[in-house]
Structure formats: structure tokens, C-alpha cells
Design a protein around this motif. Structure first.
Motif, PDB file in Angstrom:
ATOM      1  N   THR A   1      17.557   5.290 -61.674  1.00 48.89           N
ATOM      2  CA  THR A   1      17.201   5.923 -62.942  1.00 48.89           C
ATOM      3  C   THR A   1      17.233   7.430 -62.752  1.00 48.89           C
ATOM      4  OG1 THR A   1      14.835   6.058 -62.483  1.00 48.89           O
ATOM      5  CG2 THR A   1      15.640   3.994 -63.467  1.00 48.89           C
TER       6      THR A   1
ATOM      7  N   ASP B   1      20.193  -3.569 -58.471  1.00 45.97           N
ATOM      8  CA  ASP B   1      19.254  -2.514 -58.856  1.00 45.97           C
ATOM      9  C   ASP B   1      20.030  -1.259 -59.267  1.00 45.97           C
ATOM     10  OD1 ASP B   1      17.286  -4.259 -58.148  1.00 45.97           O
ATOM     11  OD2 ASP B   1      16.689  -3.211 -56.332  1.00 45.97           O
TER      12      ASP B   1
ATOM     13  N   TRP C   1      13.903   2.856 -59.653  1.00 43.23           N
ATOM     14  CA  TRP C   1      15.034   1.972 -59.871  1.00 43.23           C
ATOM     15  C   TRP C   1      14.751   1.010 -61.011  1.00 43.23           C
ATOM     16  CZ3 TRP C   1      19.421   2.380 -56.855  1.00 43.23           C
ATOM     17  CH2 TRP C   1      19.325   3.239 -55.773  1.00 43.23           C
ATOM     18  N   GLN C   2      15.796   0.651 -61.702  1.00 42.63           N
ATOM     19  CA  GLN C   2      15.703  -0.404 -62.695  1.00 42.63           C
ATOM     20  C   GLN C   2      16.092  -1.697 -61.995  1.00 42.63           C
ATOM     21  OE1 GLN C   2      18.404   0.017 -65.991  1.00 42.63           O
ATOM     22  NE2 GLN C   2      17.447  -1.620 -67.132  1.00 42.63           N
TER      23      GLN C   2
END
Length: 148
Positions: free
Chosen positions: A109, A106, A115-116
Motif C-alpha cells: 500500500t 499480498d 500490505w493489503q
């Protein structure tokens, strides 16, 4: 229309093998099996996925002579280039086994508490050109296998 595909040596036209074509029902069954396998594989632990990539690299190196010969016979690629292709695929598999898990972690961002996340979403069907029969497939498949 024939009910099989033919593999020919491009240097002399010799028929190397005939492969039966799938019926539409067989194709549907193959696609369904692929979707089912994906649902299991995406839940597979990352450590096992890494192990599979390392085993793939090992198998490619062990089977390099026969795989290279097949490329040369079926594609007309010079044997030295075929060998290099197989070894490049083995190195690719090892590289992703070592570095890939970190790329799939993860990522934060710029948005607070956001989170991406990288998650597998489905199966992939790819039609590949003939001139790099292993590399073209594995350069995409290795990362996708690792990702789930």
C-alpha cells in the motif's frame, strides 16, 4: 405445498425430474457442513486449489455433451448456446488457475510497511437466475474457490 421441486422441459412441459425439498433441519445441517468445509478449504495449499480448477475445466470439457443437453432440456436454451456456456466455464476455470494466484498475493500500500492481504472470511450463499445455470454460478465460485 409439495415436498419436491419439479424440473420440466419448457418446450413441451414434460417432467424431467423431481427433487425432494430439504427440511429446515436438513438445511441447517447443509449450512453447518458448508461452514466446516470452508474452514478446511481455506487452509488448503494454493497449488492444490489451482489443480482443482484445472480438473474442473477438464471435467467440464469432457462432460460438455451431457451438460449442454441438460441445459437445453431444462432451460430451453439452444444447444449451441449451452455448449458455448460450458466451454466458457472451462476457459474461466483455466484462466483463474493460471492468473488467479498472482492476483491473491499480498499487495503493498502507500503506507510504509503496510500490505493489503486477501484472506477468505466465510461461506457464501448465492441464489442464481436460471438462464445461465453454469456460468452464473461459476463466474463467482471459481474465484472464491481459488481464494479459499
Amino acid at each position: 405445498m409439495t415436498d419436491y421441486a419439479v424440473s420440466k422441459n419448457p418446450a413441451n412441459g414434460e417432467i424431467l425430474a423431481r427433487y425432494p425439498l430439504q427440511s429446515l433441519a436438513e438445511l441447517d445441517a447443509t449450512l453447518e457442513a458448508s461452514a466446516k468445509a470452508f474452514k478446511q478449504w481455506r487452509e488448503t495449499d494454493m497449488a492444490l486449489r489451482v489443480k482443482v480448477l484445472r480438473q474442473l475445466a477438464e471435467q467440464l470439457r469432457q462432460r460438455e455433451p451431457e451438460l449442454s443437453r441438460a441445459i437445453t432440456l431444462e432451460m430451453g436454451k439452444p444447444l449451441a448456446q449451452a455448449r458455448a456456456e460450458i466451454l466458457k466455464c472451462a476457459s474461466l476455470s483455466e484462466w483463474y488457475a493460471e492468473h488467479g494466484p498472482a492476483m491473491l498475493e499480498d499487495q503493498p500500500t502507500q503506507v510504509p510497511d503496510a500490505w493489503q492481504r486477501f484472506k477468505p472470511v466465510g461461506t457464501i450463499l448465492a441464489v442464481m437466475p436460471w438462464n445461465f445455470p453454469f456460468w452464473q454460478v461459476l463466474r463467482g465460485a471459481v474465484g472464491m474457490l481459488l481464494a479459499g
